[in-house]
Motif scaffolding. Structure first.
Motif, PDB file in Angstrom:
ATOM      1  N   ASN A   1     -11.213   3.994  -9.833  1.00 11.32           N
ATOM      2  CA  ASN A   1     -12.125   4.775  -9.008  1.00 11.32           C
ATOM      3  C   ASN A   1     -11.964   4.524  -7.518  1.00 11.32           C
ATOM      4  N   GLY A   2     -11.190   3.517  -7.149  1.00  7.25           N
ATOM      5  CA  GLY A   2     -11.053   3.156  -5.746  1.00  7.25           C
ATOM      6  C   GLY A   2     -10.036   4.025  -5.026  1.00  7.25           C
ATOM      7  N   THR A   3     -10.175   4.057  -3.707  1.00  5.67           N
ATOM      8  CA  THR A   3      -9.244   4.852  -2.915  1.00  5.67           C
ATOM      9  C   THR A   3      -8.158   3.986  -2.300  1.00  5.67           C
ATOM     10  N   GLY A   4      -8.420   2.713  -2.096  1.00  5.00           N
ATOM     11  CA  GLY A   4      -7.441   1.833  -1.479  1.00  5.00           C
ATOM     12  C   GLY A   4      -7.376   0.513  -2.207  1.00  5.00           C
TER      13      GLY A   4
ATOM     14  N   ASP B   1      -5.555   0.374 -13.567  1.00  2.71           N
ATOM     15  CA  ASP B   1      -5.889  -0.485 -12.440  1.00  2.71           C
ATOM     16  C   ASP B   1      -4.586  -1.153 -12.001  1.00  2.71           C
TER      17      ASP B   1
ATOM     18  N   GLU C   1       2.588   5.232  -3.342  1.00  7.87           N
ATOM     19  CA  GLU C   1       3.013   6.634  -3.316  1.00  7.87           C
ATOM     20  C   GLU C   1       3.982   6.959  -4.447  1.00  7.87           C
TER      21      GLU C   1
ATOM     22  N   LYS D   1      -6.467  -2.473  -6.890  1.00  9.02           N
ATOM     23  CA  LYS D   1      -6.908  -1.089  -6.755  1.00  9.02           C
ATOM     24  C   LYS D   1      -7.360  -0.658  -8.138  1.00  9.02           C
TER      25      LYS D   1
ATOM     26  N   GLU E   1      -0.432  10.764  -9.768  1.00  2.00           N
ATOM     27  CA  GLU E   1      -1.900  10.793  -9.759  1.00  2.00           C
ATOM     28  C   GLU E   1      -2.467  10.452 -11.132  1.00  2.00           C
TER      29      GLU E   1
ATOM     30  N   THR F   1       0.836  -1.202   0.000  1.00  2.81           N
ATOM     31  CA  THR F   1       0.000   0.000   0.000  1.00  2.81           C
ATOM     32  C   THR F   1       0.869   1.249   0.000  1.00  2.81           C
TER      33      THR F   1
ATOM     34  N   SER G   1      -5.014   7.384 -11.818  1.00  2.00           N
ATOM     35  CA  SER G   1      -6.352   7.668 -12.341  1.00  2.00           C
ATOM     36  C   SER G   1      -6.602   6.998 -13.690  1.00  2.00           C
TER      37      SER G   1
END
Length: 163
Positions: free
Chosen positions: A146-149, A121, A110, A143, A114, A106, A118
């Motif tokens: 559209n998902g955040t996590g 997948d 980072e 992930k 972005e 996870t 966006s």
């Protein structure tokens, strides 16, 4: 001309039915040709038209893998792109817990911009061998755009019942 009129008078229904049959055959042939031979030449159709705007370069892949391998728990890592999906495989040392592995992967998100997050997948496959201190694991996570996590699959072992 008289013979044609006579033929028409005797076989009106047959001529109409043959005409309808020929029209149906022609329309079926047109549909089959456009369905099987027309359209896009790629597997993805037009879903990858703007993929050039979001490149995943080889330098990014090597930088990502080197960052992942900086962790002492990681033994091997690979990354590959297929269509709009980035596949990441990470192998951990035998004593790594599942929670640590999930948090490392996870945190590795980072490194993505972005724009990449966006558009692509991301699928993770995390593995660890069993040792005397742990059972080992193989777990998959994903992930989507559209998902955040990351959504992890259920990695619980089912007890086999002796019936």
């Amino acid at each position: 001309m008289k013979k044609i009129k006579e033929l028409w008078q005797k076989n009106k229904i047959l001529v109409v039915l043959v005409t309808i049959l020929i029209a149906c055959f022609i329309s079926i042939c047109v549909v089959v040709v456009t369905y099987f031979f027309g359209g896009s030449s790629t597997v993805y159709g037009n879903r990858l038209e703007d993929i050039d705007k979001y490149p995943v370069t080889e330098s990014f892949k090597t930088e990502y893998i080197s960052k992942i391998k900086e962790n002492k728990e990681v033994t091997n890592a690979t990354i590959k792109t297929k269509g709009r999906v980035i596949y990441i495989n990470i192998d951990f040392v035998a004593d790594t817990t599942l929670i640590e592995a999930e948090s490392k992967s996870t945190a590795s998100l980072e490194q993505f911009t972005e724009e990449l997050l966006s558009y692509y997948d991301i699928n993770f496959i995390l593995t660890s061998d069993a040792s005397s201190n742990s059972d080992g694991f193989t777990i998959m996570g994903a992930k989507n755009v559209n998902g955040t996590g990351i959504a992890w699959n259920n990695n619980t072992k089912k007890e086999s019942s002796a019936e």
